[in-house]
Design a protein around this motif. Structure first.
Motif, PDB file in Angstrom:
ATOM      1  N   ILE A 137       0.878  -1.176   0.000  1.00  0.00           N
ATOM      2  CA  ILE A 137       0.000   0.000   0.000  1.00  0.00           C
ATOM      3  C   ILE A 137       0.909   1.217   0.000  1.00  0.00           C
ATOM      4  O   ILE A 137       1.733   1.390   0.911  1.00  0.00           O
ATOM      5  CB  ILE A 137      -0.930   0.022   1.226  1.00  0.00           C
ATOM      6  CG1 ILE A 137      -1.715  -1.287   1.324  1.00  0.00           C
ATOM      7  CG2 ILE A 137      -1.878   1.225   1.148  1.00  0.00           C
ATOM      8  CD1 ILE A 137      -2.656  -1.369   2.524  1.00  0.00           C
ATOM      9  N   ARG A 143       0.102   7.409 -10.051  1.00  0.00           N
ATOM     10  CA  ARG A 143       1.333   6.876  -9.432  1.00  0.00           C
ATOM     11  C   ARG A 143       1.264   5.347  -9.392  1.00  0.00           C
ATOM     12  O   ARG A 143       2.219   4.652  -9.742  1.00  0.00           O
ATOM     13  CB  ARG A 143       1.474   7.472  -7.999  1.00  0.00           C
ATOM     14  CG  ARG A 143       2.628   6.902  -7.195  1.00  0.00           C
ATOM     15  CD  ARG A 143       3.932   7.687  -7.353  1.00  0.00           C
ATOM     16  NE  ARG A 143       4.582   7.633  -8.630  1.00  0.00           N
ATOM     17  CZ  ARG A 143       5.436   6.671  -9.049  1.00  0.00           C
ATOM     18  NH1 ARG A 143       5.743   5.680  -8.281  1.00  0.00           N
ATOM     19  NH2 ARG A 143       6.006   6.725 -10.230  1.00  0.00           N
ATOM     20  N   GLU A 198       5.964   1.116   7.373  1.00  0.00           N
ATOM     21  CA  GLU A 198       7.130   2.005   7.336  1.00  0.00           C
ATOM     22  C   GLU A 198       7.077   2.868   8.599  1.00  0.00           C
ATOM     23  O   GLU A 198       6.058   2.981   9.271  1.00  0.00           O
ATOM     24  CB  GLU A 198       7.105   2.865   6.055  1.00  0.00           C
ATOM     25  CG  GLU A 198       8.182   2.509   5.044  1.00  0.00           C
ATOM     26  CD  GLU A 198       9.615   2.483   5.609  1.00  0.00           C
ATOM     27  OE1 GLU A 198       9.922   3.263   6.529  1.00  0.00           O
ATOM     28  OE2 GLU A 198      10.439   1.686   5.148  1.00  0.00           O
TER      29      GLU A 198
HETATM   30  N1  LIG Z   1      11.863   8.384   0.585  1.00  0.00           N
HETATM   31  C1  LIG Z   1      12.766   7.605   1.136  1.00  0.00           C
HETATM   32  O1  LIG Z   1      13.949   7.635   0.770  1.00  0.00           O
HETATM   33  C2  LIG Z   1      12.381   6.671   2.216  1.00  0.00           C
HETATM   34  C3  LIG Z   1      11.138   6.728   2.793  1.00  0.00           C
HETATM   35  N2  LIG Z   1      10.820   5.885   3.809  1.00  0.00           N
HETATM   36  C4  LIG Z   1       9.503   5.900   4.445  1.00  0.00           C
HETATM   37  O2  LIG Z   1       8.550   5.404   3.505  1.00  0.00           O
HETATM   38  C5  LIG Z   1       7.270   5.990   3.702  1.00  0.00           C
HETATM   39  C6  LIG Z   1       6.765   6.524   2.406  1.00  0.00           C
HETATM   40  O3  LIG Z   1       7.689   7.486   1.943  1.00  0.00           O
HETATM   41  P1  LIG Z   1       7.860   7.807   0.408  1.00  0.00           P
HETATM   42  O4  LIG Z   1       7.677   6.602  -0.419  1.00  0.00           O
HETATM   43  O5  LIG Z   1       9.112   8.563   0.296  1.00  0.00           O
HETATM   44  O6  LIG Z   1       6.604   8.788   0.181  1.00  0.00           O
HETATM   45  P2  LIG Z   1       5.858   9.146  -1.193  1.00  0.00           P
HETATM   46  O7  LIG Z   1       5.097  10.379  -0.940  1.00  0.00           O
HETATM   47  O8  LIG Z   1       6.839   9.126  -2.317  1.00  0.00           O
HETATM   48  O9  LIG Z   1       4.867   7.913  -1.412  1.00  0.00           O
HETATM   49  C7  LIG Z   1       3.798   7.627  -0.603  1.00  0.00           C
HETATM   50  C8  LIG Z   1       2.614   7.230  -1.463  1.00  0.00           C
HETATM   51  O10 LIG Z   1       1.572   6.760  -0.619  1.00  0.00           O
HETATM   52  C9  LIG Z   1       0.355   7.340  -1.092  1.00  0.00           C
HETATM   53  N3  LIG Z   1      -0.638   7.350  -0.025  1.00  0.00           N
HETATM   54  C10 LIG Z   1      -0.811   8.263   0.955  1.00  0.00           C
HETATM   55  N4  LIG Z   1      -1.836   7.912   1.757  1.00  0.00           N
HETATM   56  C11 LIG Z   1      -2.328   6.753   1.264  1.00  0.00           C
HETATM   57  C12 LIG Z   1      -3.398   5.905   1.652  1.00  0.00           C
HETATM   58  N5  LIG Z   1      -4.168   6.188   2.694  1.00  0.00           N
HETATM   59  N6  LIG Z   1      -3.626   4.793   0.925  1.00  0.00           N
HETATM   60  C13 LIG Z   1      -2.870   4.502  -0.157  1.00  0.00           C
HETATM   61  N7  LIG Z   1      -1.849   5.282  -0.579  1.00  0.00           N
HETATM   62  C14 LIG Z   1      -1.573   6.390   0.125  1.00  0.00           C
HETATM   63  C15 LIG Z   1       0.755   8.700  -1.557  1.00  0.00           C
HETATM   64  O11 LIG Z   1      -0.217   9.272  -2.377  1.00  0.00           O
HETATM   65  P3  LIG Z   1      -0.414  10.895  -2.339  1.00  0.00           P
HETATM   66  O12 LIG Z   1       0.901  11.457  -2.788  1.00  0.00           O
HETATM   67  O13 LIG Z   1      -1.563  11.137  -3.259  1.00  0.00           O
HETATM   68  O14 LIG Z   1      -0.709  11.250  -0.907  1.00  0.00           O
HETATM   69  C16 LIG Z   1       2.052   8.396  -2.276  1.00  0.00           C
HETATM   70  O15 LIG Z   1       1.833   8.004  -3.611  1.00  0.00           O
HETATM   71  C17 LIG Z   1       7.459   7.018   4.811  1.00  0.00           C
HETATM   72  O16 LIG Z   1       7.046   6.466   6.023  1.00  0.00           O
HETATM   73  C18 LIG Z   1       8.978   7.259   4.851  1.00  0.00           C
HETATM   74  O17 LIG Z   1       9.425   7.556   6.145  1.00  0.00           O
HETATM   75  C19 LIG Z   1      11.731   4.948   4.249  1.00  0.00           C
HETATM   76  C20 LIG Z   1      12.965   4.847   3.700  1.00  0.00           C
HETATM   77  C21 LIG Z   1      13.391   5.688   2.621  1.00  0.00           C
END
Ligand SMILES: NC(=O)C1=CN([C@@H]2O[C@H](COP(=O)(O)OP(=O)(O)OC[C@H]3O[C@@H](n4cnc5c(N)ncnc54)[C@H](OP(=O)(O)O)[C@@H]3O)[C@@H](O)[C@H]2O)C=CC1
Ligand SMILES: O=C1CO[C@H](CO)[C@@H](O)[C@@H]1O
Length: 381
Positions: A14, A45, A100
């Protein structure tokens, strides 16, 4: 897709953003684990992600739940603000859940999740899983075996450089997701990063009894974003049993990801927090005439035999993000306790929030949750 068709270890994702690509790259290193498919509220996305990786895109969350076997694991890779709701939905639907970091943005929410998982008899775990990686396990092994003697003090640094001046707009993941810098600034580097070394420390020493921390904003305006979280924190951690620890997080000070375990015989050091294969080195202390020296040339400390599949570097990390999910799937299949337990996740969450929210007058904060040191990986005993 029907759940009956899936046999063997399986996960569903997810959130199809930046980190989801790192998970997919990592999951390729464990081909026995099937990726049932992925869901994201951002349809575009989700489409780009599923096309890039050739995985099923679920139109609604219910389809994901219908496709994942009950002994599979949901990976919650959404943004931190969504973690609580998504984790709760997964548990309520009856699925083992890997989140995460952080598990939740508030402790009352994290406790609710912990209780829900326990009531339903489900596993609940939280990233980071680098604690299960080779560098963390090698360091823990060296500490257990007294390579540096009794550990007295640990300095752990998670300084990431002056990130608000970095070209973050051009950081793009493999399937084209932009690095979510606005979200990272609003969530804050402590919630985003402290867990990497806190996980290693709690795994080695168990419960943190008391946190004395301070946090604040040194750069109030980051690329025009002003409602941001602390960009600097420093904490002194008092464990129930174990050495005193200083943990620093910032996206301001020059990049420094060292952890140093200072013992009676010298210093154990790892220079990289986000590389599973980072060398662990022992710098022996000795006297030459009237001088006391910690050897500048560290001697590499290694475990015998293979550890786990390594993944190449992408961006800032060369970590296998699948180690946590694989540990959960192993625990489910073998009906054994999971090293990434719900107690571990809850305690990590409490300590992290205590540091993040310390501000300038929190004083000493007594932790209310606890967890035992983590069982070493089979290959690191
Ligand atoms: N970026 C990094 O380098 C790293 C990140 N992390 C962790 O990973 C997690 C995600 O980060 P990251 O991937 O960078 O974030 P992103 O914003 O790139 O991706 C998150 C995705 O989740 C979607 N989303 C949000 N809410 C929901 C929901 N309720 N149901 C389904 N999809 C949803 C978002 O959509 P929308 O944009 O429309 O809200 C977006 O497409 C965080 O907890 C971060 O701490 C961990 C290690 C490395
Ligand atoms: O956990 C993480 C590790 O690397 C990133 C930097 O690219 C972080 O900011 C992220 O939240």
């Amino acid at each position: 897709m029907s759940s009956k068709k899936i046999q063997g270890p399986a996960v569903a994702l997810i959130g199809c953003g930046f980190v989801a690509d790192l998970y997919m790259r990592s999951l390729q290193s464990v081909p026995h684990v099937q990726v049932v498919g992925a869901f994201d509220i951002d349809v575009e996305r989700a489409g780009a992600f599923s096309a890039h990786w050739g995985v099923t895109r679920f139109a609604v969350l219910e389809d994901l739940f219908a496709a994942l076997p009950r002994d599979g694991v949901v990976l919650n890779l959404t943004n931190p603000d969504a973690h609580f709701e998504v984790n709760r939905a997964c548990l309520q639907a009856g699925f083992h859940t890997y989140s995460e970091k952080p598990l939740a943005m508030r402790m009352d929410q994290a406790r609710d999740l912990h209780q829900l998982a326990s009531e339903k008899g489900l596993l609940l775990a939280s990233a980071p899983c680098s604690v299960l990686g080779q560098a963390a396990q090698t360091l823990a092994h060296a500490v257990r075996n007294g390579v540096a003697g009794t550990p007295r003090l640990i300095y752990a640094e998670l300084d990431d450089g002056f990130i608000p001046q970095a070209p973050v707009e051009s950081w793009i993941s493999e399937s084209g997701a932009p690095w979510p810098y606005e979200d990272e600034f609003r969530v804050g580097c402590t919630l985003e990063h402290a867990g990497y070394y806190l996980g290693w420390l709690i795994a080695m020493f168990g419960t943190v009894r008391r946190v004395v921390a301070a946090s604040g904003q040194t750069i109030p305006d980051k690329k025009g974003i002003t409602d941001t979280a602390p960009d600097f924190s420093v904490a002194t951690l008092f464990f129930e049993t174990g050495p005193m620890v200083r943990l620093t997080c910032s996206i301001v000070a020059p990049h420094d990801h060292r952890i140093r375990v200072i013992g009676d015989k010298g210093v154990l050091q790892v220079k990289k927090a986000w590389a599973n294969g980072a060398p662990v080195k022992f710098h022996k202390r000795f006297r030459i005439r009237r001088r006391l020296i910690d050897s500048p040339l560290g001697k590499r400390v290694s475990l015998h035999g293979p550890s786990h599949p390594m993944v190449g570097r992408w961006g800032a990390a060369s970590m296998n993000f699948a180690l946590g999910p694989v540990e959960m799937l192993g625990a489910i299949a073998e009906n054994r306790p999971c090293r990434l337990s719900a107690d571990f996740a809850l305690h990590l969450n409490e300590v992290t929030l205590a540091i993040q929210n310390a501000g300038d007058q929190a004083g000493a904060q007594v932790m209310t949750t606890r967890c035992d040191p983590m069982e070493p990986m089979q290959w690191a005993r």
